[in-house]
Design an enzyme around this catalytic site. Structure first.
Site, mmCIF file in Angstrom:
data_model
loop_
_atom_site.group_PDB
_atom_site.id
_atom_site.type_symbol
_atom_site.label_atom_id
_atom_site.label_comp_id
_atom_site.label_asym_id
_atom_site.label_seq_id
_atom_site.Cartn_x
_atom_site.Cartn_y
_atom_site.Cartn_z
ATOM 1 N N ASP A 1 -1.245 -5.045 -8.271
ATOM 2 C CA ASP A 1 -1.371 -3.795 -9.014
ATOM 3 C C ASP A 1 -2.704 -3.814 -9.756
ATOM 4 O O ASP A 1 -3.049 -4.788 -10.436
ATOM 5 C CB ASP A 1 -0.218 -3.647 -10.007
ATOM 6 C CG ASP A 1 -0.237 -2.282 -10.687
ATOM 7 O OD1 ASP A 1 0.361 -1.351 -10.141
ATOM 8 O OD2 ASP A 1 -0.855 -2.178 -11.775
ATOM 9 N N LEU A 2 -3.485 -2.717 -9.599
ATOM 10 C CA LEU A 2 -4.791 -2.644 -10.267
ATOM 11 C C LEU A 2 -4.607 -2.420 -11.754
ATOM 12 O O LEU A 2 -3.709 -1.690 -12.192
ATOM 13 C CB LEU A 2 -5.615 -1.507 -9.657
ATOM 14 C CG LEU A 2 -5.909 -1.614 -8.156
ATOM 15 C CD1 LEU A 2 -6.715 -0.417 -7.685
ATOM 16 C CD2 LEU A 2 -6.650 -2.909 -7.841
ATOM 17 N N ASP B 1 -1.932 2.806 -7.059
ATOM 18 C CA ASP B 1 -2.770 1.602 -7.087
ATOM 19 C C ASP B 1 -1.951 0.349 -6.838
ATOM 20 O O ASP B 1 -2.305 -0.739 -7.288
ATOM 21 C CB ASP B 1 -3.499 1.501 -8.435
ATOM 22 C CG ASP B 1 -2.527 1.479 -9.627
ATOM 23 O OD1 ASP B 1 -1.314 1.645 -9.385
ATOM 24 O OD2 ASP B 1 -2.980 1.311 -10.750
#
Length: 800
Positions: free
Chosen positions: A559-560, A602
């Protein structure tokens, strides 16, 4: 008078082949068209169009519409209620038949429950030709790519006929009440099954009926069967059975569903028509020939009885040449007389002339042919003799052939799909229609100077010599573009040469749509990465290998960090471009056998077959390093970080759901511990996650069940010992969990959003308590309340 030779009494049409060669070509074109063709005549009532009659339909008409044996029938009989259900279609046909311009349109014919593309024009007054194609599949693809058309159509037919269902695996058979009625049976007395059906079958049809069912199943074709049954009352009924078979993934038949229709009336009429046509054929073979013999010297003429019949005269009545000549049609009279006078002057061995004659008794005009001989000696005519034959039917047929040839030529040219004929020996184009010229971009002259190989790839050339085929080819247009086309082709004779008629249906766009649908079903449309469907397939395969070999695999949840800030500040187009670049970097780090999937937003899931904890840690660090490198998107220099959670097989789960959940839990631990790092899943995380979930669920009911309490820490002036204020402290006493520490439940409340109602409740309690103390004479004081950062971000905080 009609003059023919008795030695030519067996006269037949000598030029029949040449007269019908061209019409045979165009008839073949239309007979093999994939488009349906109907030639109809409009019927009027009190000067207004009220119905139309089918004069001709090609085989594709029956295949596309399912309407059979409609020629000679009015549409109101073939499709009852069409005037009410499809009035617009009927109005268009009426206008065109009355002389309006040709029309092309798409419409849904409610009475047939199908979408059609239709081109209609009028070849002659009160008539029209409709060329059509069924586009139901295309319409369904455009609306929803629905695959329910087949069963919906059968259900509609079953509403007015007897339906049946056969579970092939269990041999269980179901008959509807209507089918029992059609068979003359009672459901209470007869169980549905093949034995009951076989007992009804006519003995002459039994073997053929069963063979048709077996053949339809083995060939994977729809069932279309006709046979006779004998009901328990002895009544013979003709049945048409239609059905479709469902197959499993191995191609094994599972079930067959269909309907039975009573076609007794249609079959009876059909058989009667066949018998009538046979009687007519025999009558034509037995027709008499009129014979005449003219003794010119004595001016005496003798005839047989058929001669009088052909001319509409009472048998035995006297007739001179002048009387006969007066009966000849005015437009043919001088031509015939000139021919007779020539015979009388110099003699004639091959007197042969066709003309029209107006019969004496009924005034009907008939076409006749006279063949015979004139004998002249020393310039003196002595005798003439010969036969006459009624050729009205032949003349009418010739006229119909000419008109039909014109209609077929029009149909060939009006076909919306490209069509052409080419020579099988030279492969040179012989004829092309307007659609081919428009679609491929070549002029007619250019086409006729080319061979079929000029638009076909080399590997398709051998197919051109096959008798007939249907295939998908690649063609090249004049502008160089390659297109995919479905080809339908058949052999025929054209002007003495072997030729092939071919129709091309451009399916380029359809194929692109199918490819796009397949792509969207398996890949993320933004990044091109495999989607969750492919991830499931790859994981199942990787798990099966790991189980067989006692191997390992790793699942990562990536996960960004703070990616939402980029979307919010720079816009989604920059965010999308950044995700595309990120996807490329991820693929460069991973192996060919690894899979990276974008879940959306994301979030990404990575599958690494054959990787243990050490390998997973190594890959995770490489991913973090690659992600952290600077990105140049348009004129922005951007940086990214990510948090990665890692789950290992078999320790952390044995399927995608369990492994994904474990990796997700580990990813959130990475975020809690500073982000831009990776964490492996542990049982402590599982316990923490379970505890967190327990607290969230319990906290939802804490307010309403009055489990929360506010304690106050007094603030005292050290100088004089007076209370100057207090700090509100929140405590949670749960009946089962006991006293829960604020350090544990406050983060849970913030993460779940419950901090807002709880915080508001604490503020109101503290204010009420401060007011109560002041009312009791405590004096002004400062009330301190701890607020969460989440509360400060809420726009309603100042209004509380």
């Amino acid at each position: 008078m009609l003059f023919n030779s008795s030695e030519d009494a067996n006269f037949v049409s000598e030029n029949k082949a040449s007269e019908t060669s061209h019409i045979d070509i165009y008839r073949t074109l239309v007979e093999h068209m994939l488009n349906g063709v109907a030639y109809c005549k409009m019927v009027y009532l009190e000067g207004q169009p009220s119905d139309f009659v089918y004069l001709y339909t090609n085989p594709a008409f029956e295949q596309l519409t399912g309407l059979k044996q409609v020629v000679g029938k009015p549409v109101s009989e073939v499709i009852p209620g069409i005037r009410e259900t499809d009035s617009q279609l009927f109005d268009i046909y009426s206008r065109v038949a009355l002389g309006a311009e040709p029309v092309r349109f798409e419409t849904f014919v409610e009475s047939l429950s199908m979408w059609f593309w239709i081109s209609v024009y009028s070849p002659r007054p009160d008539h029209f030709v409709a060329i059509f194609d069924v586009i139901t599949e295309r319409k369904q693809t455009e609306l929803a790519l629905s695959d329910a058309g087949k069963r919906w159509s059968l259900a509609q037919q079953a509403a007015v006929a007897g339906s049946w269902y056969w579970d092939i695996k269990t041999n269980a058979i179901y008959w509807s009440d209507e089918l029992y009625e059609l068979f003359g049976l009672e459901p209470q007395k007869t169980e549905a099954g093949f034995e009951a059906w076989r007992e009804l079958l006519h003995s002459e049809d039994r073997q053929q009926a069963e063979q048709q069912i077996n053949q339809a199943i083995s060939d994977h074709l729809p069932l279309a069967n006709e046979y006779r049954i004998i009901t328990p009352t002895g009544e013979v009924r003709w049945i048409r059975a239609l059905g479709d078979t469902d197959y499993d993934e191995q191609g094994l038949a599972q079930r067959m569903t269909g309907i039975c229709i009573d076609i007794t009336k249609t079959k009876t009429a059909e058989i009667a028509l066949q018998e009538s046509e046979e009687r007519l054929r025999l009558a034509q073979l037995a027709a008499d020939i009129g014979i005449w013999d003219w003794d010119i010297v004595h001016d005496k003429v003798t005839f047989n009885s058929q001669y009088y019949k052909l001319l509409g005269l009472p048998e035995g009545v006297s007739q001179r040449y002048e009387d006969f000549l007066a009966m000849v049609h005015p437009e043919d009279r001088s031509r015939l007389d000139a021919r007779v006078q020539q015979g009388l002057a110099v003699g004639m061995q091959d007197y042969n002339i066709e003309y029209r004659l107006i019969r004496k008794d009924d005034g009907v005009t008939r076409w006749l042919v006279s063949k015979g001989r004139f004998i002249v000696e020393n310039g003196q005519p002595l005798r003439g003799f010969g036969v006459i034959i009624d050729i009205t039917e032949r003349k009418q047929a010739e006229k119909a052939l000419r008109e039909s040839e014109a209609r077929y030529r029009q149909m060939f040219q009006a076909n919306p799909h490209p069509m052409w004929l080419y020579d099988l020996e030279t492969l040179r184009f012989l004829v092309v229609n307007d659609a081919a010229i428009a679609h491929y971009g070549y002029s007619e002259a250019e086409f006729l100077a080319m061979t079929i190989t000029d638009i076909c790839p080399e590997e398709d050339v051998p197919l051109m010599h096959e008798p007939q085929h249907q295939a998908v080819w690649h063609h090249r247009k004049k502008d160089g573009r390659l297109i995919d086309v479905e080809i339908s082709a058949h052999l025929l004779e054209y002007e003495g040469r072997s030729a092939k008629v071919m129709m091309a249906n451009d399916i380029t766009e359809r194929r692109r749509s199918e490819e796009r649908i397949h792509y969207l079903a398996n890949f993320d449309p933004l990044t091109g990465l495999p989607n969750r469907t492919q991830l499931n397939d790859h994981l199942k395969y990787a798990l099966s290998l790991a189980k067989r070999s006692n191997g390992h695999l790793a699942v990562m949840f990536l996960d960004l960090d703070h990616f939402k800030d980029i979307n919010d500040s720079l816009g989604h187009s920059i965010g999308d471009a950044l995700l595309i670049e990120l996807a490329k970097r991820l693929c460069l780090v991973l192996r060919t056998e690894d899979t990276v999937t974008r879940l959306g937003g994301d979030e990404f899931i990575l599958l690494l077959p054959g990787v243990d904890a050490i390998g997973a840690a190594h890959v995770a660090q490489k991913l973090l390093d690659a992600i952290a490198e600077s990105y140049r998107i348009e004129h922005y220099d951007l940086t990214l970080t990510a948090s990665i959670g890692i789950a290992l097989y078999p320790e952390d789960g044995e399927n995608l759901e369990a492994l994904s959940k474990s990796a997700d839990t580990a990813m959130y631990r990475a975020k809690q511990e500073g982000r831009q790092c990776y964490r492996f899943f542990t049982q402590e995380m599982q316990a923490h996650s379970a505890r967190n979930l327990q607290l969230v669920n319990a906290l939802h009911h804490a307010l309403e069940q009055e489990q929360l309490q506010v304690y106050y820490q007094p603030q005292i002036s050290m100088r004089d010992g007076i209370i100057t204020g207090a700090e509100a402290l929140l405590r949670w006493q749960h009946p089962e969990l006991g006293m829960v520490s604020p350090a544990e439940f406050i983060p849970v409340a913030e993460g779940s959003g419950l901090i807002l109602p709880i915080g508001e409740w604490v503020l109101r309690c503290a204010v009420r308590q401060a007011k109560a103390w002041m009312d009791e004479g405590l004096g002004p004081l400062i009330m301190a309340v701890n607020l969460s950062a989440v509360q400060f971000r809420h726009p309603d905080l100042p209004e509380l």
